[in-house]
Write a protein that holds these residues in place. Structure first.
Motif, PDB file in Angstrom:
ATOM      1  N   CYS A 273      31.205  49.511  45.905  1.00  0.00           N
ATOM      2  CA  CYS A 273      30.546  49.095  44.664  1.00  0.00           C
ATOM      3  C   CYS A 273      31.477  48.233  43.821  1.00  0.00           C
ATOM      4  N   ALA A 274      32.749  48.633  43.735  1.00  0.00           N
ATOM      5  CA  ALA A 274      33.720  47.842  42.979  1.00  0.00           C
ATOM      6  C   ALA A 274      33.933  46.481  43.618  1.00  0.00           C
ATOM      7  N   GLU A 275      33.959  46.440  44.937  1.00  0.00           N
ATOM      8  CA  GLU A 275      34.162  45.170  45.651  1.00  0.00           C
ATOM      9  C   GLU A 275      33.036  44.198  45.359  1.00  0.00           C
ATOM     10  N   ARG A 276      31.785  44.673  45.408  1.00  0.00           N
ATOM     11  CA  ARG A 276      30.645  43.778  45.204  1.00  0.00           C
ATOM     12  C   ARG A 276      30.564  43.268  43.770  1.00  0.00           C
ATOM     13  N   THR A 277      30.988  44.080  42.802  1.00  0.00           N
ATOM     14  CA  THR A 277      30.911  43.647  41.405  1.00  0.00           C
ATOM     15  C   THR A 277      32.080  42.752  41.021  1.00  0.00           C
ATOM     16  N   THR A 278      33.294  43.095  41.426  1.00  0.00           N
ATOM     17  CA  THR A 278      34.447  42.291  41.038  1.00  0.00           C
ATOM     18  C   THR A 278      34.460  40.926  41.717  1.00  0.00           C
ATOM     19  N   LEU A 279      33.834  40.817  42.888  1.00  0.00           N
ATOM     20  CA  LEU A 279      33.732  39.520  43.547  1.00  0.00           C
ATOM     21  C   LEU A 279      32.515  38.724  43.060  1.00  0.00           C
TER      22      LEU A 279
END
Length: 384
Positions: free
Chosen positions: A204-210
């Motif tokens: 979830c963090a990967e998809r939002t921060t990218l």
């Protein structure tokens, strides 16, 4: 540090030391989760990006300029995205007979493992097919439009639709699988649960921060992924795999083709039908292998009602005891009767598929991969 704790945990004697190390590992896992959550909550919108949706927490753009978190996110992306998982699981199914030792392990154990992995591949196909169909049902844009290198133009990050997040669905399927493990030969139950939660939040963090998805989109994707896991591992009968495949393939093909505002084009990321073809190839492989596996369970284990059994019931019927009706002597006798009918009857494993099954599966994957490439590159089957 967690790796060292795990090594010490494995080799520690039972007693207070063992218990203390277990607690330390759980605390380390919780600390990692705090870092991931902090990365999402403190991600400020970059000055070169615009909110495609609105400025609310669940819809805003959380894209970050290159930093430690984006590097970490890009690393996570390579290992847990649905396509990587699907390829890995197909390879695991192919290698599983060789991974199972021929030094006397019970054949029931192989059959249970094989059915577990095959059902896991089926769950992954939801993130490759159903997700594309839901894109065209919700039709919600991705959150970020960011400036190009020169700063002269703004472009959408990813394809036009982003609800729900397919990667978050895949991360939840993997995370739920780890959280649900009751026993493991390599890790404790607490460690497996902590790792599963970490993977869900990390994706979830990967998809939002990218900048590919909003918080609302990854939360929806994770929820659907968890529901798919519970459905397939608790309630769905084995024959439901065939129904699931038909439903999600039909839904996706229809929803993509009735999208009132398609943005198809050569070499475009918005050719969603090309995405769907890739997932359909994997689902057809699941159907081929499931059909062969159910036939093998009937012929060699006496499970005539295997299609009507949920996965836990299959595991229970394949329990390592005499009540399963699959003693080594009986299994060897049955395998002897089937040796002339099945191509790959050598070895000590149960015959749940033939070489022909995997040969056909390989051809299916190649053909649908080519179809997916041609659809995305040359704009095949598009509508306006």
């Amino acid at each position: 540090a967690q790796h060292r704790l795990y090594i010490a945990f494995v080799h520690a004697p039972r007693g207070i030391e063992h218990h203390t190390l277990r607690i330390a590992m759980v605390k380390m896992g919780k600390l990692e989760l705090v870092f991931i959550v902090a990365a999402v909550l403190h991600a400020a919108q970059a000055s070169d990006c615009r909110n495609t949706l609105d400025g609310s927490f669940f819809n805003r753009c959380f894209h970050q300029d290159p930093n430690f978190w984006t590097v970490l996110a890009s690393t996570v992306k390579q290992f847990v995205n649905p396509r990587a998982q699907a390829i890995f699981v197909v390879g695991l199914l192919l290698l599983l007979p060789n991974l199972v030792s021929r030094r006397g392990e019970n054949k029931n154990s192989f059959a249970r493992t094989y059915m577990t992995v095959l059902n896991y591949l089926h769950r992954i196909t939801f993130t490759l097919i159903l997700d594309v169909g839901l894109y065209c049902v919700f039709r919600q844009r991705r959150p970020c439009a960011c400036a190009s290198a020169g700063g002269a133009a703004y472009a959408q990050i990813g394809s036009k639709y982003g609800m729900p997040s397919g990667d978050a669905m895949g991360g939840a399927v993997l995370g739920a699988f780890l959280i649900d493990q009751k026993t493991s030969p390599v890790a404790s139950k607490s460690f497996s649960r902590a790792l599963g939660i970490f993977i869900v939040l990390a994706v979830c963090a990967e998809r939002t921060t990218l900048g590919f998805h909003s918080v609302g989109q990854v939360m929806t994707g994770s929820t659907i992924g968890a529901i798919v896991h519970i459905y397939n591992t608790r309630f769905a009968k084995q024959y439901c795999v065939f129904i699931d495949a038909a439903v999600q393939i039909i839904l996706t093909l229809v929803s993509v083709n009735i999208d009132p505002n398609p943005e198809n084009g050569p070499d475009g990321m918005n050719n969603l039908l090309g995405w769907a073809f890739w997932g359909i190839g994997f689902e057809i492989v699941v159907l081929i292998l499931m059909r062969a596996a159910l036939a093998g369970l009937r012929q060699q284990f006496g499970l005539d009602n295997a299609p009507q059994l949920a996965l836990p019931e299959v595991h229970a019927r394949l329990a390592d005891d005499d009540s399963a009706g699959t003693s080594m002597a009986l299994l060897e006798e049955e395998r002897g009767r089937q040796v002339e009918k099945r191509e790959d009857s050598t070895g000590d494993r149960p015959i749940l598929w033939t070489r022909q099954d995997f040969f056909v599966s390989g051809i299916v994957l190649v053909l649908f991969s080519m179809l997916s490439f041609a659809t995305g590159t040359f704009n095949w089957f598009s509508h306006s």
